[in-house]
Design a protein around this motif. Structure first.
Motif, PDB file in Angstrom:
ATOM      1  N   LEU A  64      77.617  -2.693  42.183  1.00 21.36           N
ATOM      2  CA  LEU A  64      77.489  -1.596  41.212  1.00 21.36           C
ATOM      3  C   LEU A  64      78.538  -0.538  41.517  1.00 21.36           C
ATOM      4  CD1 LEU A  64      73.615  -1.154  40.989  1.00 21.36           C
ATOM      5  CD2 LEU A  64      75.155  -2.331  39.413  1.00 21.36           C
ATOM      6  N   VAL A  65      79.290  -0.183  40.513  1.00 18.15           N
ATOM      7  CA  VAL A  65      80.343   0.823  40.719  1.00 18.15           C
ATOM      8  C   VAL A  65      80.248   1.887  39.634  1.00 18.15           C
ATOM      9  CG1 VAL A  65      81.919  -0.812  41.835  1.00 18.15           C
ATOM     10  CG2 VAL A  65      82.072  -0.466  39.369  1.00 18.15           C
ATOM     11  N   LYS A  66      80.646   3.086  39.987  1.00 16.78           N
ATOM     12  CA  LYS A  66      80.514   4.188  39.038  1.00 16.78           C
ATOM     13  C   LYS A  66      81.812   4.990  38.956  1.00 16.78           C
ATOM     14  CE  LYS A  66      77.581   8.167  38.036  1.00 16.78           C
ATOM     15  NZ  LYS A  66      76.688   9.176  38.564  1.00 16.78           N
ATOM     16  N   SER A 103      76.510   8.472  44.833  1.00 18.82           N
ATOM     17  CA  SER A 103      77.648   8.732  43.962  1.00 18.82           C
ATOM     18  C   SER A 103      78.203  10.092  44.351  1.00 18.82           C
ATOM     19  CB  SER A 103      77.221   8.702  42.497  1.00 18.82           C
ATOM     20  OG  SER A 103      76.490   9.862  42.212  1.00 18.82           O
ATOM     21  N   CYS A 130      72.389  11.303  44.161  1.00 17.81           N
ATOM     22  CA  CYS A 130      70.933  11.119  44.221  1.00 17.81           C
ATOM     23  C   CYS A 130      70.518  10.177  45.352  1.00 17.81           C
ATOM     24  CB  CYS A 130      70.420  10.548  42.906  1.00 17.81           C
ATOM     25  SG  CYS A 130      70.530  11.695  41.555  1.00 17.81           S
ATOM     26  N   TYR A 131      71.372   9.269  45.745  1.00 15.41           N
ATOM     27  CA  TYR A 131      71.081   8.275  46.794  1.00 15.41           C
ATOM     28  C   TYR A 131      69.918   7.354  46.396  1.00 15.41           C
ATOM     29  CZ  TYR A 131      73.641  11.105  50.366  1.00 15.41           C
ATOM     30  OH  TYR A 131      74.564  11.807  51.097  1.00 15.41           O
ATOM     31  N   THR A 132      69.605   7.237  45.143  1.00 10.83           N
ATOM     32  CA  THR A 132      68.365   6.552  44.773  1.00 10.83           C
ATOM     33  C   THR A 132      68.534   5.321  43.883  1.00 10.83           C
ATOM     34  OG1 THR A 132      68.227   8.240  43.084  1.00 10.83           O
ATOM     35  CG2 THR A 132      66.676   8.428  44.884  1.00 10.83           C
ATOM     36  N   ILE A 133      69.695   5.141  43.291  1.00  8.67           N
ATOM     37  CA  ILE A 133      69.834   4.059  42.306  1.00  8.67           C
ATOM     38  C   ILE A 133      69.470   2.692  42.906  1.00  8.67           C
ATOM     39  CG2 ILE A 133      71.627   2.742  41.052  1.00  8.67           C
ATOM     40  CD1 ILE A 133      70.613   5.059  39.440  1.00  8.67           C
ATOM     41  N   ASN A 143      72.817  10.623  28.744  1.00  5.75           N
ATOM     42  CA  ASN A 143      71.758  11.522  29.229  1.00  5.75           C
ATOM     43  C   ASN A 143      70.600  10.798  29.919  1.00  5.75           C
ATOM     44  OD1 ASN A 143      73.149  13.746  28.342  1.00  5.75           O
ATOM     45  ND2 ASN A 143      72.201  13.660  26.323  1.00  5.75           N
ATOM     46  N   ASP A 202      81.676   3.515  46.581  1.00  6.61           N
ATOM     47  CA  ASP A 202      81.552   2.147  46.066  1.00  6.61           C
ATOM     48  C   ASP A 202      82.641   1.230  46.599  1.00  6.61           C
ATOM     49  OD1 ASP A 202      79.510   3.299  44.746  1.00  6.61           O
ATOM     50  OD2 ASP A 202      80.468   3.318  42.778  1.00  6.61           O
ATOM     51  N   MET A 218      77.687   1.226  34.367  1.00  2.22           N
ATOM     52  CA  MET A 218      77.161   1.796  33.133  1.00  2.22           C
ATOM     53  C   MET A 218      77.871   3.133  32.974  1.00  2.22           C
ATOM     54  SD  MET A 218      73.292   3.051  32.375  1.00  2.22           S
ATOM     55  CE  MET A 218      73.070   4.739  31.904  1.00  2.22           C
ATOM     56  N   ASN A 256      84.057   5.873  42.229  1.00  3.41           N
ATOM     57  CA  ASN A 256      83.282   6.537  43.280  1.00  3.41           C
ATOM     58  C   ASN A 256      83.729   6.011  44.646  1.00  3.41           C
ATOM     59  OD1 ASN A 256      81.209   7.801  44.719  1.00  3.41           O
ATOM     60  ND2 ASN A 256      79.741   6.173  44.269  1.00  3.41           N
TER      61      ASN A 256
HETATM   62  C1  LIG Z   1      68.019  14.811  32.762  1.00  2.00           C
HETATM   63  C2  LIG Z   1      69.221  14.117  33.333  1.00  2.00           C
HETATM   64  C3  LIG Z   1      70.238  13.700  32.479  1.00  2.00           C
HETATM   65  C4  LIG Z   1      71.371  13.058  32.983  1.00  2.00           C
HETATM   66  N1  LIG Z   1      72.369  12.684  32.133  1.00  2.00           N
HETATM   67  C5  LIG Z   1      73.474  12.039  32.604  1.00  2.00           C
HETATM   68  C6  LIG Z   1      74.533  11.630  31.774  1.00  2.00           C
HETATM   69  O1  LIG Z   1      74.511  11.837  30.590  1.00  2.00           O
HETATM   70  N2  LIG Z   1      75.613  10.992  32.335  1.00  2.00           N
HETATM   71  C7  LIG Z   1      75.677  10.729  33.686  1.00  2.00           C
HETATM   72  O2  LIG Z   1      76.658  10.134  34.164  1.00  2.00           O
HETATM   73  N3  LIG Z   1      74.674  11.112  34.482  1.00  2.00           N
HETATM   74  C8  LIG Z   1      73.583  11.761  33.993  1.00  2.00           C
HETATM   75  N4  LIG Z   1      72.588  12.173  34.815  1.00  2.00           N
HETATM   76  C9  LIG Z   1      72.716  11.859  36.210  1.00  2.00           C
HETATM   77  C10 LIG Z   1      72.326  10.419  36.342  1.00  2.00           C
HETATM   78  O3  LIG Z   1      70.957  10.300  36.352  1.00  2.00           O
HETATM   79  C11 LIG Z   1      72.876   9.924  37.630  1.00  2.00           C
HETATM   80  O4  LIG Z   1      74.268  10.023  37.621  1.00  2.00           O
HETATM   81  C12 LIG Z   1      72.510   8.467  37.776  1.00  2.00           C
HETATM   82  O5  LIG Z   1      71.137   8.331  37.703  1.00  2.00           O
HETATM   83  C13 LIG Z   1      72.922   7.920  39.066  1.00  2.00           C
HETATM   84  O6  LIG Z   1      72.535   8.778  40.082  1.00  2.00           O
HETATM   85  P1  LIG Z   1      73.631   9.107  41.089  1.00  2.00           P
HETATM   86  O7  LIG Z   1      74.920   9.132  40.370  1.00  2.00           O
HETATM   87  O8  LIG Z   1      73.275  10.307  41.840  1.00  2.00           O
HETATM   88  O9  LIG Z   1      73.540   7.785  41.950  1.00  2.00           O
HETATM   89  P2  LIG Z   1      73.272   7.462  43.502  1.00  2.00           P
HETATM   90  O10 LIG Z   1      71.902   7.018  43.605  1.00  2.00           O
HETATM   91  O11 LIG Z   1      73.738   8.660  44.317  1.00  2.00           O
HETATM   92  O12 LIG Z   1      74.349   6.352  43.567  1.00  2.00           O
HETATM   93  C14 LIG Z   1      74.221   5.255  44.449  1.00  2.00           C
HETATM   94  C15 LIG Z   1      75.052   4.128  43.957  1.00  2.00           C
HETATM   95  O13 LIG Z   1      74.512   3.667  42.733  1.00  2.00           O
HETATM   96  C16 LIG Z   1      75.541   3.088  41.956  1.00  2.00           C
HETATM   97  N5  LIG Z   1      75.539   3.741  40.643  1.00  2.00           N
HETATM   98  C17 LIG Z   1      75.085   4.967  40.317  1.00  2.00           C
HETATM   99  N6  LIG Z   1      75.246   5.191  39.008  1.00  2.00           N
HETATM  100  C18 LIG Z   1      75.818   4.082  38.495  1.00  2.00           C
HETATM  101  C19 LIG Z   1      76.248   3.706  37.193  1.00  2.00           C
HETATM  102  N7  LIG Z   1      76.124   4.500  36.141  1.00  2.00           N
HETATM  103  N8  LIG Z   1      76.809   2.473  37.037  1.00  2.00           N
HETATM  104  C20 LIG Z   1      76.941   1.630  38.097  1.00  2.00           C
HETATM  105  N9  LIG Z   1      76.564   1.942  39.341  1.00  2.00           N
HETATM  106  C21 LIG Z   1      76.007   3.143  39.545  1.00  2.00           C
HETATM  107  C22 LIG Z   1      76.844   3.289  42.727  1.00  2.00           C
HETATM  108  O14 LIG Z   1      77.102   2.130  43.503  1.00  2.00           O
HETATM  109  C23 LIG Z   1      76.506   4.434  43.659  1.00  2.00           C
HETATM  110  O15 LIG Z   1      77.283   4.425  44.823  1.00  2.00           O
HETATM  111  C24 LIG Z   1      71.457  12.827  34.356  1.00  2.00           C
HETATM  112  C25 LIG Z   1      70.438  13.248  35.206  1.00  2.00           C
HETATM  113  C26 LIG Z   1      69.350  13.908  34.711  1.00  2.00           C
HETATM  114  C27 LIG Z   1      68.301  14.368  35.665  1.00  2.00           C
END
Ligand SMILES: Cc1cc2nc3c(=O)[nH]c(=O)nc-3n(C[C@H](O)[C@H](O)[C@H](O)COP(=O)(O)OP(=O)(O)OC[C@H]3O[C@@H](n4cnc5c(N)ncnc54)[C@H](O)[C@@H]3O)c2cc1C
Length: 264
Positions: A6-8, A122, A127-130, A94, A38, A64, A35
């Protein structure tokens, strides 16, 4: 064996992080990049492939994100992924963490990987949670902060960094592993790989292609609401000890640390 990474795409590290006061979300405009966390996940996949302990048929980079996120996929491919998948759809905008993890898991279900790797965090959302959310949706075991990983007949033997030291854990595959940045030193892409990245297979998927339920993504599908944002407290000036007597200096530093309960 098939590995999905997974890459962002995130704002470049040189871009100052800003919050949009209207949406209360990160302003993700400006220069973007893959990122950096990643790149460690891609490198971990490459080391499994090159290590020879198991046959890796392919490494697939999955993201995504908006249209611009293809650049992160090209970079992932230049670092070694064989092909990539781009999940992009206005309905996904969002999405919060739970919705993002669900959407990514829907794409992964179609890929049926033996191993899903991702970065520890990321650089924008942090968030460290995906990893955990994706694993939950896939019904796979999940480990975080993995800094050593050996593949042994259908299982992974991992060392994970913990506050108190290291855990050694074995998990059966398929599994979702988020790697710590201490796991490896990512390679630089060669010029040939950079030039060839755009020619590698890239599948673009809509939410419908990935059978994503519309009520589970986007603003409506996100249960998180950001109620308020506040700037972090200003950093206070540090204390400079201008003292030439070593013993006294040490005592003053120890006293300073003890006062703040920083010494065990
Ligand atoms: C109400 C609300 C609305 C939001 N709206 C948006 C929005 O419109 N656009 C947006 O970009 N974010 C949005 N976010 C933030 C979004 O939820 C986070 O960016 C997303 O959930 C991933 O969390 P993180 O980036 O902190 O991932 P972490 O958990 O910190 O990332 C860990 C790993 O997950 C993988 N990862 C994370 N995101 C992706 C991805 N999209 N695709 C592939 N791999 C991934 C990567 O390998 C990364 O190293 C929103 C958050 C909230 C609370």
């Amino acid at each position: 064996m098939k590995i999905c990474v997974l890459v962002k795409e995130v704002p470049d590290a040189a871009v100052e992080k800003r919050m949009d006061p209207n949406t209360k979300r990160l302003d993700r405009s400006g220069e973007k990049n893959l990122n950096p966390f990643d790149t460690h996940a891609i490198e971990a996949a490459m080391q499994i492939k090159e290590g020879g302990a198991v046959d890796v048929d392919e490494i697939v980079a999955v993201t995504m994100g908006p249209e611009s996120a293809v650049r992160a996929l090209h970079k992932a491919v230049s670092l070694g992924a064989d092909r990539s998948v781009h999940l992009t759809d206005p309905s996904l905008e969002n999405s919060d963490v739970v919705a993002t993890g669900y959407a990514l898991a829907q794409v992964l279900k179609q890929e049926s990987p033996d191993l899903v790797l991702l970065g520890q965090q990321s650089d924008d959302g942090e968030c460290y949670t995906i990893g955990a959310v994706v694993a939950d949706n896939l019904g796979m075991p999940s480990l975080t902060q993995v800094i050593k990983m050996d593949v042994e007949s259908g299982a992974l033997r991992c060392e994970r960094q913990a506050e108190y030291g290291y855990d050694t854990v074995e998990v059966q595959m398929p599994a979702v592993i988020s790697v710590g940045d201490a796991i490896n030193e990512p390679r630089y892409p060669s010029l040939k790989a950079i030039m060839g990245a755009k020619k590698k297979q890239l599948d673009t998927k809509t939410a419908a292609d990935a059978q994503i339920e519309s009520g589970k993504v986007g603003s409506d599908g996100s249960k998180t609401q950001v109620l308020a944002i506040n700037p972090p407290p200003e950093k206070q000036a540090g204390e400079i000890i201008e003292d030439e007597d070593t013993d006294e200096t040490v005592q003053r530093i120890v006293a300073w640390l003890e006062e703040r309960k920083l010494l065990a």
